[in-house]
Design an enzyme around this catalytic site. Sequence first.
Site, PDB file in Angstrom:
ATOM      1  N   ASP A  45       0.824  -1.214   0.000  1.00 47.90           N
ATOM      2  CA  ASP A  45       0.000   0.000   0.000  1.00 47.90           C
ATOM      3  C   ASP A  45       0.857   1.264   0.000  1.00 47.90           C
ATOM      4  O   ASP A  45       2.029   1.236   0.390  1.00 47.90           O
ATOM      5  CB  ASP A  45      -0.889   0.030   1.243  1.00 47.90           C
ATOM      6  CG  ASP A  45      -2.010  -0.984   1.189  1.00 47.90           C
ATOM      7  OD1 ASP A  45      -2.048  -1.780   0.238  1.00 47.90           O
ATOM      8  OD2 ASP A  45      -2.844  -1.001   2.115  1.00 47.90           O
ATOM      9  N   ASP A  46       0.223   2.354  -0.416  1.00 49.24           N
ATOM     10  CA  ASP A  46       0.681   3.737  -0.219  1.00 49.24           C
ATOM     11  C   ASP A  46       1.673   4.258  -1.257  1.00 49.24           C
ATOM     12  O   ASP A  46       1.921   5.457  -1.318  1.00 49.24           O
ATOM     13  CB  ASP A  46       1.291   3.954   1.174  1.00 49.24           C
ATOM     14  CG  ASP A  46       0.315   3.660   2.292  1.00 49.24           C
ATOM     15  OD1 ASP A  46      -0.862   3.412   2.000  1.00 49.24           O
ATOM     16  OD2 ASP A  46       0.735   3.666   3.462  1.00 49.24           O
ATOM     17  N   HIS A  96      -5.875   2.805  -4.212  1.00 47.44           N
ATOM     18  CA  HIS A  96      -5.839   3.092  -2.767  1.00 47.44           C
ATOM     19  C   HIS A  96      -6.263   4.545  -2.507  1.00 47.44           C
ATOM     20  O   HIS A  96      -5.718   5.220  -1.635  1.00 47.44           O
ATOM     21  CB  HIS A  96      -4.418   2.835  -2.247  1.00 47.44           C
ATOM     22  CG  HIS A  96      -4.329   2.600  -0.767  1.00 47.44           C
ATOM     23  ND1 HIS A  96      -5.155   1.735  -0.079  1.00 47.44           N
ATOM     24  CD2 HIS A  96      -3.479   3.116   0.179  1.00 47.44           C
ATOM     25  CE1 HIS A  96      -4.822   1.715   1.200  1.00 47.44           C
ATOM     26  NE2 HIS A  96      -3.821   2.563   1.393  1.00 47.44           N
ATOM     27  N   HIS A 100      -4.546   9.592   0.631  1.00 45.84           N
ATOM     28  CA  HIS A 100      -4.703   8.591   1.683  1.00 45.84           C
ATOM     29  C   HIS A 100      -5.623   9.140   2.779  1.00 45.84           C
ATOM     30  O   HIS A 100      -5.181   9.617   3.829  1.00 45.84           O
ATOM     31  CB  HIS A 100      -3.329   8.236   2.251  1.00 45.84           C
ATOM     32  CG  HIS A 100      -3.310   6.916   2.968  1.00 45.84           C
ATOM     33  ND1 HIS A 100      -3.703   6.769   4.281  1.00 45.84           N
ATOM     34  CD2 HIS A 100      -2.957   5.676   2.545  1.00 45.84           C
ATOM     35  CE1 HIS A 100      -3.574   5.510   4.637  1.00 45.84           C
ATOM     36  NE2 HIS A 100      -3.126   4.811   3.599  1.00 45.84           N
ATOM     37  N   HIS A 189       3.929  -2.176   3.197  1.00 46.47           N
ATOM     38  CA  HIS A 189       3.929  -0.791   2.709  1.00 46.47           C
ATOM     39  C   HIS A 189       5.274  -0.444   2.070  1.00 46.47           C
ATOM     40  O   HIS A 189       6.320  -0.698   2.675  1.00 46.47           O
ATOM     41  CB  HIS A 189       3.641   0.171   3.872  1.00 46.47           C
ATOM     42  CG  HIS A 189       2.310  -0.067   4.522  1.00 46.47           C
ATOM     43  ND1 HIS A 189       2.117  -1.058   5.448  1.00 46.47           N
ATOM     44  CD2 HIS A 189       1.112   0.559   4.371  1.00 46.47           C
ATOM     45  CE1 HIS A 189       0.846  -1.056   5.843  1.00 46.47           C
ATOM     46  NE2 HIS A 189       0.215  -0.073   5.211  1.00 46.47           N
TER      47      HIS A 189
END
Length: 473
Positions: A45-46, A96, A100, A189
């Site tokens: 993620d991210d 995603h 965020h 991540h």
Amino acid sequence: METLLLWLFYISSLYAFIPGLITRIFGFRVFRRGARDDTFALTFDDGPDSVYTPQLLDLLKRYDAKATFFVVGSNAEKHPDLLKRMHEEGHLIGIHNYVHKTNWFMGPAAVKKQIQKTSKIIQEVTGDKTNYYRPPWGIVNLFDFAKRDDTQIVLWSAMFSDWRERLGADRLTNRMMKKLRGGEVFLLHDCGSTLGANSGAPGEMLVALERVLKEAEKRKLRSIRVDEMIATSESARQRGTRMSSDEKVTPAVPQPLSWTKRCVVSLWLLWEKIFHLVFQLQSANKEDPFLYFRIRPYHGDPVEMIGGIKLCNGDRIMELHFDNKKLFEIGTRSKSSMQLAIKMVRNMEKELPKLAKHVVDHRELHDVKALYGVSMINRGPEKFGFTVTDLQKGWFAKSSQWYLKFLLRVIHPDGNSRVKQSAEQLIPKLIVMPIDYLVKQYLTDGSHRKMAAKQENEEIEEEAVLSTTIPCS
């Protein structure tokens, strides 16, 4: 004021809290675990991140591992070269959000815009459209479920707090090794710039990941993309099996509730207690309650009940609620659907006479016209004297269906499969019974109904007795 509090309670619970519980406990409308013994999934993620994502891609290439990257749109926009490399090297790219930000604090239109904007960036760079979506922090809202035709929500089965640099590569390695087995979906991540993350944390993750990939090679475990895992898992589940590397079929074994799931169930039951406290629900059975109620005016179209009695807008009703803690305990202790059905019937047989006596003994209830509830059943309540009719179409009917499916998954021994197999039939209905009928039929010990109930138990199906009431507007 009470009405305002009630609506705020419903809206916040249905929009955010309950969907979160559904996904965490039962994986409703999300994917979070595979069904093969020889594959697992690495998800990141991210990112993309200009420092760590290239190192990660190099590492995955050395071990011939495929992964899924849930990218933040604004980061992908800054690093299209990394997005292109992910795609060219055979990894899956998912969404995603563009920034965020949790979906709990965004309306449906804002979430849709976040997804569409990120999807457009991915498609412009790779030429392929993606429909795989992981909401930030895994937090979903009610309308994320409604987008099932457009997006596949992907969560995870294993999380390691790898966004904290102080965890260190050694402790992270130990945590990951404990979860290294077939079917797991790892959450990791490749960027440390989001809120709550440490900028150097992905460096520790890369050290730990290389150790894990080496061990996976020894165990002949392959890391695959989420879309491949979903496809093989669906095939296995349709056959009711788990699949091993040589495709031998072994029976699937139901798993008991994990510590995490028990904690979430506890939170859900706490939410129930808060509702009981706020709206002052009562019970006619103080020692061992199975049904709770509150008195309120009826709002809706006229309904003709048994005996030709009509329930009209403004009439006082006794709104019924099951004790969901007891339903959960009954469900988890029942070895089969039939056993659950019999227990439900027996509890109703004991509770209705107590309810009738409570009405007679309390003068302030003498002007109540009907019992009222919402149920996900076809014919069960009619055996007790309830009239079953359709709910008015609208958001309440739809949200009731989602909530009742959640409860069915909680209390039913085969809740997940029941919801999947009978999704079209699981429609919430309005159930009503005249108070006069309740008093006439049940103001005894109920003995005149016990023989009939015994005969009915053998032929009654579980959906006929598995009624679950919820708060009504």
